[in-house]
Design a protein around this motif. Structure first.
Motif, PDB file in Angstrom:
ATOM      1  N   GLY A 103      16.089   1.339  -9.805  1.00 46.05           N
ATOM      2  CA  GLY A 103      15.654   0.678  -8.589  1.00 46.05           C
ATOM      3  C   GLY A 103      14.149   0.718  -8.364  1.00 46.05           C
ATOM      4  N   VAL A 104      13.741   0.170  -7.241  1.00 45.89           N
ATOM      5  CA  VAL A 104      12.326   0.128  -6.883  1.00 45.89           C
ATOM      6  C   VAL A 104      11.776   1.530  -6.659  1.00 45.89           C
ATOM      7  CG1 VAL A 104      10.656  -0.768  -5.207  1.00 45.89           C
ATOM      8  CG2 VAL A 104      12.618  -2.154  -5.863  1.00 45.89           C
TER       9      VAL A 104
ATOM     10  N   ILE B 103       5.504  -5.454  -8.129  1.00 43.00           N
ATOM     11  CA  ILE B 103       6.192  -4.186  -7.841  1.00 43.00           C
ATOM     12  C   ILE B 103       7.621  -4.222  -8.370  1.00 43.00           C
ATOM     13  CG2 ILE B 103       7.160  -2.792  -5.970  1.00 43.00           C
ATOM     14  CD1 ILE B 103       4.596  -3.461  -4.379  1.00 43.00           C
ATOM     15  N   PHE B 104       8.336  -5.296  -8.075  1.00 42.03           N
ATOM     16  CA  PHE B 104       9.722  -5.385  -8.533  1.00 42.03           C
ATOM     17  C   PHE B 104       9.795  -5.495 -10.063  1.00 42.03           C
ATOM     18  CE2 PHE B 104      10.480  -6.508  -4.112  1.00 42.03           C
ATOM     19  CZ  PHE B 104      11.673  -5.856  -3.854  1.00 42.03           C
TER      20      PHE B 104
ATOM     21  N   PHE C 103      -4.519  -2.462  -8.175  1.00 45.83           N
ATOM     22  CA  PHE C 103      -5.468  -3.407  -8.760  1.00 45.83           C
ATOM     23  C   PHE C 103      -5.067  -4.843  -8.434  1.00 45.83           C
ATOM     24  CE2 PHE C 103      -6.761  -6.010 -12.471  1.00 45.83           C
ATOM     25  CZ  PHE C 103      -8.144  -5.930 -12.289  1.00 45.83           C
ATOM     26  N   VAL C 104      -3.780  -5.149  -8.550  1.00 48.37           N
ATOM     27  CA  VAL C 104      -3.306  -6.500  -8.244  1.00 48.37           C
ATOM     28  C   VAL C 104      -3.486  -6.806  -6.762  1.00 48.37           C
ATOM     29  CG1 VAL C 104      -1.272  -7.994  -8.162  1.00 48.37           C
ATOM     30  CG2 VAL C 104      -1.683  -6.566 -10.167  1.00 48.37           C
TER      31      VAL C 104
ATOM     32  N   VAL D 291       0.832  -1.204   0.000  1.00 47.88           N
ATOM     33  CA  VAL D 291       0.000   0.000   0.000  1.00 47.88           C
ATOM     34  C   VAL D 291       0.868   1.256   0.000  1.00 47.88           C
ATOM     35  CG1 VAL D 291      -1.690   1.326   1.308  1.00 47.88           C
ATOM     36  CG2 VAL D 291      -1.952  -1.137   1.111  1.00 47.88           C
ATOM     37  N   VAL D 292       1.942   1.259   0.783  1.00 48.58           N
ATOM     38  CA  VAL D 292       2.828   2.428   0.852  1.00 48.58           C
ATOM     39  C   VAL D 292       3.523   2.658  -0.489  1.00 48.58           C
ATOM     40  CG1 VAL D 292       4.949   3.332   1.892  1.00 48.58           C
ATOM     41  CG2 VAL D 292       3.174   2.348   3.343  1.00 48.58           C
ATOM     42  N   ILE D 293       3.994   1.584  -1.133  1.00 43.35           N
ATOM     43  CA  ILE D 293       4.702   1.759  -2.408  1.00 43.35           C
ATOM     44  C   ILE D 293       3.746   2.229  -3.494  1.00 43.35           C
ATOM     45  CG2 ILE D 293       4.425  -0.571  -3.331  1.00 43.35           C
ATOM     46  CD1 ILE D 293       7.654   1.488  -3.433  1.00 43.35           C
ATOM     47  N   ALA D 294       2.476   1.792  -3.442  1.00 39.75           N
ATOM     48  CA  ALA D 294       1.493   2.274  -4.418  1.00 39.75           C
ATOM     49  C   ALA D 294       1.259   3.769  -4.241  1.00 39.75           C
ATOM     50  CB  ALA D 294       0.184   1.502  -4.269  1.00 39.75           C
ATOM     51  N   GLU D 295       1.165   4.222  -2.993  1.00 42.97           N
ATOM     52  CA  GLU D 295       1.013   5.653  -2.720  1.00 42.97           C
ATOM     53  C   GLU D 295       2.252   6.424  -3.164  1.00 42.97           C
ATOM     54  OE1 GLU D 295      -0.545   9.280  -1.013  1.00 42.97           O
ATOM     55  OE2 GLU D 295      -1.452   7.366  -1.642  1.00 42.97           O
TER      56      GLU D 295
END
Length: 292
Positions: A181-182, A164-165, A126-127, A106-110
């Motif tokens: 990077g990510v 994500i990766f 969505f995933v 959730v944090v990485i999507a934000e």
């Protein structure tokens, strides 16, 4: 009916966890936006690492609670029947495995949304929210039976992490080396030169001396004399305004950085909130920093 009760408990636990995560996101967004505006890559990495550490520790604590004492949730929601309690305890323990990773996703999507990677942010959400759960339930149902529903939450989070990766790697490759990077941060900002950086109590900062130090350091860094003068004037004026607005002593953080095409000055303090352009309490002639 028993399965619906167990699913309802899992969804309620997910809502309670969402309260913690949403609180983190409400704090993360403004700070992250400020750091991006300042192009402070080190600060962004520090912020994200601290955020994920907090979210992971909170999620791990809830995981331990649900694994060791799931009956607490049953008591809160008034589940008393024997068959309902057995199914609900089993479901909560499997569902709890998804909690530590859910904070990360959730944090990485934000984060992707804030930095402008909207397509990747939407796809990750969505995933994590729909596609991952549907796919994992579909493929696990034959071999795990009803347990596939509860285990799908954890496997969905794991699938989202892989997305994500993979997604960040794809975006980095198609950025022609500009991102990496990510975090997908602009690599051109890595070459930024820090001309001046200090954190001190406002009472200890002499505006004139700080201005002189910045001018001297900027000249030594090869900056034009005219720009050095503007830097010194701007820093001195902002510090004077900060001292004027904050009657009491506060902490002040000053950073001046040089990029290929621009200079970035950042001022932070923990004094009173004041927007020089919109503060209606100030007279109209004082709605901007005096000499800037």
């Amino acid at each position: 009916a028993v399965g619906m009760i167990a699913l309802s408990l899992c969804m309620n636990c997910r809502s309670l966890i969402g309260i913690i995560i949403n609180g983190v996101l409400d704090t993360l967004g403004p700070i992250l936006g400020m750091l991006l505006g300042e192009r402070d890559l080190q600060g962004i990495r520090f912020l994200l690492k601290r955020t994920w550490r907090f979210v992971f520790l909170a999620g791990f604590g809830i995981l331990v609670l649900l694994e060791v004492m799931p009956e607490i949730i049953l008591t809160i929601y008034g589940v008393t029947a024997g068959s309902e309690r057995v199914m609900s305890v089993h479901a909560l323990r499997l569902f709890a495995l998804s909690i530590p990773l859910s904070g990360f996703t959730v944090v990485i999507a934000e984060y992707y949304q804030v930095i402008g990677e909207l397509k990747l942010a939407i796809f990750v959400s969505f995933v994590e929210g729909i596609l991952g759960i549907v796919l994992t339930v579909y493929f696990l149902l034959a071999c795990l039976g009803p347990d596939a529903i509860w285990g799908a939450f954890a496997l969905s989070e794991l699938l989202t992490v892989l997305v994500i990766f993979a997604g960040s790697h794809y975006c980095a490759r198609h950025s022609q080396g500009k991102k990496k990077g990510v975090f997908l941060l602009q690599q051109t900002d890595e070459a930024a030169q820090t001309i001046y950086e200090v954190t001190a109590r406002s009472i200890a900062l002499d505006a004139v001396q700080v201005s002189a130090d910045i001018i001297k350091t900027a000249k030594q860094s090869g900056i034009e004399d005219k720009i050095c003068g503007f830097l010194g004037m701007a820093v001195e004026e902002v510090l004077m305004e900060l001292k004027e607005q904050n009657k009491k002593e506060c902490d002040v953080d000053i950073m001046v950085r040089s990029f290929d095409a621009q200079m970035v000055m950042a001022f932070r303090d923990n004094g009173i909130a004041c927007n020089y352009l919109k503060d209606a309490a100030l007279p109209e002639k004082e709605l901007a920093v005096s000499n800037l």
